[in-house]
Motif scaffolding. Structure first.
Motif, PDB file in Angstrom:
ATOM      1  N   PRO A  13       0.824  -1.218   0.000  1.00  0.00           N
ATOM      2  CA  PRO A  13       0.000   0.000   0.000  1.00  0.00           C
ATOM      3  C   PRO A  13       0.857   1.267   0.000  1.00  0.00           C
ATOM      4  N   GLY A  14       0.542   2.162  -0.910  1.00  0.00           N
ATOM      5  CA  GLY A  14       1.320   3.383  -1.113  1.00  0.00           C
ATOM      6  C   GLY A  14       2.022   3.399  -2.448  1.00  0.00           C
ATOM      7  N   ASP A  15       2.274   2.216  -3.022  1.00  0.00           N
ATOM      8  CA  ASP A  15       2.880   2.118  -4.353  1.00  0.00           C
ATOM      9  C   ASP A  15       1.856   2.595  -5.380  1.00  0.00           C
ATOM     10  N   PRO A  16       2.196   3.603  -6.197  1.00  0.00           N
ATOM     11  CA  PRO A  16       1.200   4.126  -7.142  1.00  0.00           C
ATOM     12  C   PRO A  16       0.852   3.176  -8.270  1.00  0.00           C
ATOM     13  N   HIS A  17       1.737   2.216  -8.598  1.00  0.00           N
ATOM     14  CA  HIS A  17       1.432   1.342  -9.739  1.00  0.00           C
ATOM     15  C   HIS A  17       1.872  -0.100  -9.511  1.00  0.00           C
ATOM     16  N   SER A  18       1.505  -0.666  -8.376  1.00  0.00           N
ATOM     17  CA  SER A  18       1.820  -2.072  -8.135  1.00  0.00           C
ATOM     18  C   SER A  18       0.788  -2.972  -8.798  1.00  0.00           C
ATOM     19  N   PRO A  19       1.217  -4.081  -9.430  1.00  0.00           N
ATOM     20  CA  PRO A  19       0.249  -5.032  -9.996  1.00  0.00           C
ATOM     21  C   PRO A  19      -0.435  -5.889  -8.939  1.00  0.00           C
ATOM     22  N   TYR A  20      -0.103  -5.659  -7.664  1.00  0.00           N
ATOM     23  CA  TYR A  20      -0.701  -6.464  -6.587  1.00  0.00           C
ATOM     24  C   TYR A  20      -1.745  -5.677  -5.799  1.00  0.00           C
ATOM     25  N   THR A  49       8.131   1.284 -21.268  1.00  0.00           N
ATOM     26  CA  THR A  49       8.281   1.823 -19.916  1.00  0.00           C
ATOM     27  C   THR A  49       7.222   1.266 -18.984  1.00  0.00           C
ATOM     28  N   TRP A  50       5.968   1.252 -19.432  1.00  0.00           N
ATOM     29  CA  TRP A  50       4.886   0.729 -18.594  1.00  0.00           C
ATOM     30  C   TRP A  50       5.044  -0.756 -18.338  1.00  0.00           C
ATOM     31  N   SER A  51       5.657  -1.487 -19.269  1.00  0.00           N
ATOM     32  CA  SER A  51       5.875  -2.919 -19.071  1.00  0.00           C
ATOM     33  C   SER A  51       6.870  -3.185 -17.944  1.00  0.00           C
ATOM     34  N   VAL A  52       7.810  -2.267 -17.741  1.00  0.00           N
ATOM     35  CA  VAL A  52       8.717  -2.406 -16.601  1.00  0.00           C
ATOM     36  C   VAL A  52       7.920  -2.266 -15.302  1.00  0.00           C
ATOM     37  N   ASN A  53       6.938  -1.352 -15.289  1.00  0.00           N
ATOM     38  CA  ASN A  53       6.071  -1.203 -14.115  1.00  0.00           C
ATOM     39  C   ASN A  53       5.232  -2.446 -13.866  1.00  0.00           C
ATOM     40  N   SER A  54       4.754  -3.062 -14.929  1.00  0.00           N
ATOM     41  CA  SER A  54       3.785  -4.154 -14.790  1.00  0.00           C
ATOM     42  C   SER A  54       4.449  -5.519 -14.887  1.00  0.00           C
TER      43      SER A  54
END
Length: 335
Positions: free
Chosen positions: A144-151, A244-249
């Motif tokens: 919680p707090g991560d703006p773009h976690s896949p979890y 770039t977004w794939s690195v996030n996801s």
């Protein structure tokens, strides 16, 4: 030269506790107890602008496929697209990420500004907002707090699929601002970076106008200018966005984890993205040792961003580069 950012302060959870208390790493993120701010006119405009930035290159990609079916692409379009992809991509990976966000090196003032401008031309947001969001991601990775976690929605199948969509692009539309005053005070205090940040709208225009003008100069017709705008402008932006977004996801869901990271942090190494992301997809080591200027540390791991930093160091344009020491890397490696 500008000092390294105060990462220990910027990447630390807020004082007085965090929304991660009680999180077990499996369930959906709990409500942090704060009421969602109402969307005013400015917020609605921000959502609309974000929607345009996200969808326009994607629509252009579909148009490009349709045009390619009719063989409407010039060799100069491909060369321009490649050149601008490399310039803006390194602006993000070397400038925004390894330099400004994590302080992996100190750059001379002109280099610092050029990298910030190049990164801004990637269409990924203004430099201060980008850095603040990424530092927040490291402070709360996959909790919680991560703006773009896949979890965010849990680890069951439905939650994971929803989380992947969220971490890839959905988070951009959430009313969840990251305060630059907390996460990027060093950049707010930097006059040059503030100027680049304010220039972001103009740089977005420039990153589209440049291929259009070059296409016109090379081909001398509206057709050449338009196809250059399509391929070297919009399609190039769309590709870099999704890498770039794939690195996030994807780099938090699929791949290998040879290095230990903090609790709940599931950052992975995903080799198929290594070249397109200029080494950013060696994400597991990056989360184990965020200030390292090199992410691909094992044999055969291509890291073009580290090669650029090494070249800049040899030219005397950057200094105090934080190269990974073998003994330090060994402390992170899983047995």
């Amino acid at each position: 030269m500008s000092p390294n950012p105060p990462l220990s302060e910027a990447l630390a959870p807020p004082r007085g506790g965090t929304t991660s208390q009680g999180y077990d790493g499996v369930a959906a993120f709990p409500d942090d107890g704060r009421p969602a701010p109402a969307r005013g006119g400015g917020e609605r405009l921000s959502v609309v602008v974000t929607g345009v930035i996200v969808t326009l290159p994607f629509v252009a990609l579909g148009l490009a496929v349709w045009l390619l079916w009719g063989a409407l692409i010039q060799p100069s379009d491909a060369l321009l697209a490649l050149a601008l992809y490399v310039i803006t991509g390194f602006g993000v990976t070397v400038g925004f990420h390894r330099g400004l966000t994590h302080g992996g090196f100190r750059a001379r003032r002109p280099v610092r500004i050029v990298l910030a401008v190049a990164g801004s031309m990637s269409f990924q947001g203004d430099v201060i907002g980008w850095v603040a969001t990424h530092r927040r991601h490291h402070a709360f990775t996959d909790r919680p707090g991560d703006p773009h976690s896949p979890y965010r929605y849990g680890t069951h199948l439905r939650g994971q699929l929803r989380g992947l969509a969220h971490s890839h692009v959905g988070w951009l539309f959430r009313n969840d601002p990251t305060p630059a005053e907390r996460y990027a005070p060093d950049l707010l205090a930097d006059r040059d970076i503030r100027a680049v940040s304010r220039a972001f709208p103009a740089l977005c225009v420039l990153t589209l106008a440049l291929p259009f003008a070059l296409g016109w100069a090379i081909g001398g017709t509206w057709l050449h200018a338009t196809t250059a705008l399509l391929w070297a402008g919009l399609v190039r932006i769309a590709l870099l966005h999704h890498v770039t977004w794939s690195v996030n996801s994807l780099c938090h869901v699929a791949g290998r984890r040879p290095f230990r990271t903090r609790r709940h942090d599931r950052a992975t190494n995903l080799w198929p993205l290594a070249l397109l992301s200029f080494g950013e997809s060696w994400h597991n080591l990056h989360h184990a040792d965020p200030t390292s200027a090199r992410h691909g540390v094992d044999r055969g791991q291509l890291d073009p961003s580290a090669a650029v930093i090494r070249l800049l160091e040899l030219l005397g344009l950057v200094r105090d580069v934080r190269w990974p020491a073998p003994d330090r890397i060994a402390t992170y490696r899983r047995a």
